[in-house]
Design a protein around this motif. Sequence first.
Motif, PDB file in Angstrom:
ATOM      1  N   ALA A 156       0.814  -1.213   0.000  1.00 54.17           N
ATOM      2  CA  ALA A 156       0.000   0.000   0.000  1.00 54.17           C
ATOM      3  C   ALA A 156       0.846   1.259   0.000  1.00 54.17           C
ATOM      4  O   ALA A 156       0.367   2.329  -0.394  1.00 54.17           O
ATOM      5  CB  ALA A 156      -0.926  -0.003   1.218  1.00 54.17           C
ATOM      6  N   ALA A 157       2.103   1.162   0.411  1.00 54.43           N
ATOM      7  CA  ALA A 157       2.991   2.327   0.445  1.00 54.43           C
ATOM      8  C   ALA A 157       3.182   2.946  -0.938  1.00 54.43           C
ATOM      9  O   ALA A 157       3.567   4.109  -1.046  1.00 54.43           O
ATOM     10  CB  ALA A 157       4.353   1.927   1.027  1.00 54.43           C
ATOM     11  N   GLY A 158       2.912   2.195  -1.993  1.00 52.98           N
ATOM     12  CA  GLY A 158       3.114   2.709  -3.338  1.00 52.98           C
ATOM     13  C   GLY A 158       1.904   3.397  -3.946  1.00 52.98           C
ATOM     14  O   GLY A 158       1.980   3.912  -5.066  1.00 52.98           O
ATOM     15  N   LYS A 170       1.013  -4.018  -7.737  1.00 53.13           N
ATOM     16  CA  LYS A 170      -0.352  -4.505  -7.920  1.00 53.13           C
ATOM     17  C   LYS A 170      -1.266  -4.045  -6.798  1.00 53.13           C
ATOM     18  O   LYS A 170      -2.473  -3.899  -6.986  1.00 53.13           O
ATOM     19  CB  LYS A 170      -0.366  -6.027  -8.039  1.00 53.13           C
ATOM     20  N   GLU A 171      -0.703  -3.809  -5.605  1.00 55.22           N
ATOM     21  CA  GLU A 171      -1.549  -3.407  -4.486  1.00 55.22           C
ATOM     22  C   GLU A 171      -2.268  -2.085  -4.760  1.00 55.22           C
ATOM     23  O   GLU A 171      -3.371  -1.858  -4.266  1.00 55.22           O
ATOM     24  CB  GLU A 171      -0.717  -3.310  -3.203  1.00 55.22           C
ATOM     25  N   ASN A 219      -6.254  -6.680   1.118  1.00 50.06           N
ATOM     26  CA  ASN A 219      -4.834  -6.378   0.976  1.00 50.06           C
ATOM     27  C   ASN A 219      -4.228  -5.937   2.306  1.00 50.06           C
ATOM     28  O   ASN A 219      -3.130  -6.374   2.672  1.00 50.06           O
ATOM     29  CB  ASN A 219      -4.644  -5.282  -0.069  1.00 50.06           C
ATOM     30  N   ALA A 220      -4.930  -5.071   3.041  1.00 49.68           N
ATOM     31  CA  ALA A 220      -4.411  -4.583   4.321  1.00 49.68           C
ATOM     32  C   ALA A 220      -4.235  -5.728   5.314  1.00 49.68           C
ATOM     33  O   ALA A 220      -3.194  -5.850   5.976  1.00 49.68           O
ATOM     34  CB  ALA A 220      -5.350  -3.525   4.893  1.00 49.68           C
ATOM     35  N   ASP A 242      -8.199   1.312   5.072  1.00 52.21           N
ATOM     36  CA  ASP A 242      -6.938   0.576   5.147  1.00 52.21           C
ATOM     37  C   ASP A 242      -6.430   0.564   6.587  1.00 52.21           C
ATOM     38  O   ASP A 242      -6.016  -0.476   7.106  1.00 52.21           O
ATOM     39  CB  ASP A 242      -5.920   1.227   4.210  1.00 52.21           C
ATOM     40  N   ARG A 243      -6.484   1.721   7.242  1.00 47.94           N
ATOM     41  CA  ARG A 243      -6.031   1.818   8.638  1.00 47.94           C
ATOM     42  C   ARG A 243      -6.881   0.942   9.550  1.00 47.94           C
ATOM     43  O   ARG A 243      -6.354   0.202  10.397  1.00 47.94           O
ATOM     44  CB  ARG A 243      -6.099   3.272   9.105  1.00 47.94           C
TER      45      ARG A 243
END
Length: 392
Positions: A105-107, A126-127, A331-332, A377-378
């Motif tokens: 997710a950083a991207g 891909k995320e 994802n998260a 996400d968080r």
Amino acid sequence: MTRRVAVLGATGSIGGNTLDVIARHPERFRATVLTAHRQVEALAELCIRHRPQLAVIADPALEAELARRLAGAGVRCEVASGHAALTAAAAGELCDTVVAAIVGAAGLDSTLAAARAGKHLLLANKESIVMAGPLLLEAVAAGGGALVPVDSEHNAIFQCLPGGRPDLRASGVRRLILTASGGPFRGRTRAELAHITPEQACKHPNWVMGRKISVDSATLMNKGLEVIEAHHLFGAPAKAIDVLVHPQSLVHSLVEYVDGSVLAQLGNPDMRTAIAHALAWPERVEAGVAPLDLAACAPLQFEQPDLATFRCLELAFQALRAGGDAPAVLNAANEVAVDAFLAGALPFLSIADVVEAVLAELPAQAVVDVGTLAERDRVAREAARRILRNAC
């Protein structure tokens, strides 16, 4: 015209392969921006070798160290750090092409920034599209740039479709078939996977990858994320996407048409093929990859995935069918669970248990904007960490 390339995540496996292809064609490509998370020594070495105009280290505490190393080596290069600098670099004037290869997710923010700025976007993260598919595609359309997938499976589909990303129904496409190597544990039972170590999970039989993506390959979550990515990239519903296990990793994916034709892209398992295709598209350049000798590779095997043992793939299909922000929640939860496994705090088979529990706790909501997505996400990560604490 020489493409000016920003490599986001330059110290990773995709970044290294991208720089190898760039170095083979100095008249066509130049690496003008290089970024890394915290690998300051590796980033400095890449800057010494490739002489970019800008180097960005995500951790601000390491900016001075990076500047010192580059000055000591006589490299004249602007140095920056932090999240805002990374996002600005992706959208800035020093590049026209962006390789989005930051893991996880950083991207997302830098990928969205590149899309909004109309860059030639090579998507390896891909995320980003799993989390924010509609938002990313809207950004690409608004920016007027191009989006070319770098994942070998999606790049293969891109090559097998007329025009790269056409309307599937109008093009006579019946279904997309993603291939999976099966990872290091293909054929194992759940009982045999009870005591898997991180070192075992990271030993992929065909590909050299980072630790997180290697674990995702071992659980088949990587293929699940790719199913969601294929849905967004090509507009295919879940029922028109299938997965076949192909242990040789030579057929990278297939497209089945309504007339019975099936087109496949084949090649040795080397990411430089997809990277070179995406960098030069719509042209082609030499990638440094050995020619494929099919006679030496025969026979090729295909089999159905074992969804009972490798439950993460079915969980990804479940999230895709649920829609909304369910893929972002998936994802998260997976990122938290994989981190715990790599730290020795979670059994291999429990990765799927954590993901399933978080999906059950957080029903899908509509994706409104990046802010609400970041909040979900968080929340999903907090839920995963709480589930992990309770399990321990």
